[in-house]
Design a protein around this motif. Structure first.
Motif, PDB file in Angstrom:
ATOM      1  N   ALA A 116      27.297  40.295  36.475  1.00  0.00           N
ATOM      2  CA  ALA A 116      27.866  40.165  35.124  1.00  0.00           C
ATOM      3  C   ALA A 116      29.395  40.238  35.192  1.00  0.00           C
ATOM      4  N   VAL A 117      29.909  41.222  35.910  1.00  0.00           N
ATOM      5  CA  VAL A 117      31.365  41.425  35.950  1.00  0.00           C
ATOM      6  C   VAL A 117      32.037  40.334  36.789  1.00  0.00           C
ATOM      7  N   ALA A 118      31.434  40.039  37.936  1.00  0.00           N
ATOM      8  CA  ALA A 118      32.019  38.998  38.802  1.00  0.00           C
ATOM      9  C   ALA A 118      32.050  37.648  38.085  1.00  0.00           C
ATOM     10  N   GLY A 163      39.261  44.990  47.040  1.00  0.00           N
ATOM     11  CA  GLY A 163      38.058  45.775  46.772  1.00  0.00           C
ATOM     12  C   GLY A 163      36.841  44.883  46.880  1.00  0.00           C
ATOM     13  N   THR A 164      36.049  45.099  47.942  1.00  0.00           N
ATOM     14  CA  THR A 164      34.858  44.247  48.127  1.00  0.00           C
ATOM     15  C   THR A 164      33.587  45.104  48.121  1.00  0.00           C
ATOM     16  N   GLY A 165      33.487  45.940  47.081  1.00  0.00           N
ATOM     17  CA  GLY A 165      32.234  46.673  46.853  1.00  0.00           C
ATOM     18  C   GLY A 165      31.241  45.727  46.200  1.00  0.00           C
ATOM     19  N   LYS A 166      30.423  46.267  45.305  1.00  0.00           N
ATOM     20  CA  LYS A 166      29.337  45.457  44.728  1.00  0.00           C
ATOM     21  C   LYS A 166      29.877  44.259  43.947  1.00  0.00           C
ATOM     22  N   ILE A 167      30.885  44.512  43.092  1.00  0.00           N
ATOM     23  CA  ILE A 167      31.388  43.424  42.242  1.00  0.00           C
ATOM     24  C   ILE A 167      32.282  42.471  43.045  1.00  0.00           C
ATOM     25  N   GLY A 168      33.164  43.049  43.853  1.00  0.00           N
ATOM     26  CA  GLY A 168      34.057  42.229  44.686  1.00  0.00           C
ATOM     27  C   GLY A 168      33.263  41.284  45.575  1.00  0.00           C
TER      28      GLY A 168
END
Ligand code: NAD
Length: 340
Positions: A116-118, A163-168
């Motif tokens: 959703a955010v990406a 930042g390459t966590g879940k959204i990144g």
């Protein structure tokens, strides 16, 4: 789509605890079954001024702009507060040290839909780059000229992801699908992303080499104003900057200067440093007294949405489910898997 069943709320009833939800919006209602419940649902933001609404609650459920500082937590702990169930991933709005000292537990929803955010970040990027916001207004006024609407191909463009966590990660994968060259900075590089073609570099290189920069990191003391006068100076002239993470990552005054000089060619914000009390509220009949926000809105190359990147049916469903499960687990004395 299925919505959470009322049995969760029956379980709330079974073990009597007063539960108060804050910053609760109409769009959340379909995902919660009201029924015969001891829950109180307030649209109000919770902060020290509105503390009376939470007095006597053993469990409160809050959102991103509820301000859970030490002063408020102390009062609520005295009136019996035991659990804060955040209906969001970030917890920068809670004084964690004070909560620990007062023996208040905190749970959050670590991942409800990174897509959703990406996808919203991509929507902002495409809109700004291809000037859809301008085209929409022109066509509605019978102005079919396309002068001034030139964008650039994302294909082969260098996209920097911080930042390459879940959204990144989800954002990187969408950009790879566009055929963009994706470079990233994260203290903990993700080997799966590397295999997919994402290259990791130091922050300075990502800042200096990228045509587009998208922020996907948490707001903590060390990341506050990570985008400031100095980091902006390192960027390419005309860089397209996107922030869907937390407003405090960007020094607003510095970015306004960078917009005026042309260093920042386009800016997309779903979050704003001083959004508390402004975002999520209809101010169309009064006045927004935030001069920086008003200034930002005068730029034709700035696109602002009001912290809506998470707002999909799937995300709301997942938030409700996780929140209900955490509260139920707490009431039954079970382990809190989403504890902060
Ligand atoms: P996450 O915890 O999965 O990932 C964060 C990543 O940032 C991690 O990989 C971490 O190593 C990295 N990181 C930490 N410090 C860093 C630094 N100094 N520089 C670069 N990287 C750093 O988090 P997430 O779920 O991907 O969320 C990312 C952001 O999105 C958070 O700020 C969150 O609050 C925000 N968010 C916004 C919305 C919205 O509606 N706009 C919704 C959900 C989350």
């Amino acid at each position: 789509m299925n919505v959470p069943s009322s049995r969760y709320f029956n379980q709330f009833n079974a073990i009597f605890m007063r539960i108060a939800f804050f910053s609760f919006r109409n769009y959340e209602k379909p995902f919660y079954e009201f029924g015969k419940t001891v829950c109180h649902f307030f649209s109000n933001t919770l902060n020290y001024e509105t503390r009376n609404l939470a007095l006597g609650a053993e469990i409160i459920s809050c959102f991103v702009n509820d301000k859970l500082d030490a002063r408020l937590l102390k009062v609520l702990a005295q009136s019996g507060l035991k659990l804060i169930a955040l209906r969001c991933a970030g917890f920068n709005n809670v004084d964690l040290i004070a909560a620990k000292e007062l023996d208040i537990q905190i749970v959050r929803v670590p991942a409800y839909s990174p897509f959703a955010v990406a996808e919203h970040a991509v929507a902002l990027l495409l809109c700004l780059n291809r000037k859809i916001h301008k085209a929409y207004n022109r066509v509605r006024k019978n102005n079919f000229s396309i002068e001034g609407l030139t964008g650039f191909d994302l294909h082969n463009s260098k996209v920097g992801v911080i930042g390459t966590g879940k959204i990144g990660q989800a954002f990187c994968r969408i950009m790879l699908g566009f055929g963009a060259e994706v470079i990233a900075f994260d203290p903990y590089p993700n080997s799966e992303l590397q295999k997919s073609g994402v290259q990791y570099f130091e922050l300075e290189k990502v800042l200096s080499d990228s045509k587009i920069i998208s922020l996907h990191l948490p707001l903590i003391e060390s990341t506050r104003h990570i985008i400031n006068k100095n980091s902006l100076a390192k960027m390419q002239n005309g860089v397209l900057l996107i922030n869907t993470s937390r407003g405090g990552l960007v020094d607003t005054k510095a970015v306004i200067k960078a917009l005026k000089s042309g260093k920042v060619g386009a800016l997309a914000l779903d979050v704003y440093e001083e959004e508390e009390g402004i975002f999520f509220v209809d101010h169309s009949e009064d006045m927004v007294r935030d001069d920086d926000l008003n200034r930002l809105m005068t730029f034709h190359n700035v696109l602002i949405t009001s912290h809506q990147a998470f707002l999909t049916n799937e995300a709301l469903f997942n938030i409700a489910q996780a929140t209900i499960k955490s509260i139920t687990a707490f009431q039954q004395g079970k382990e809190l898997i989403n504890a902060v």
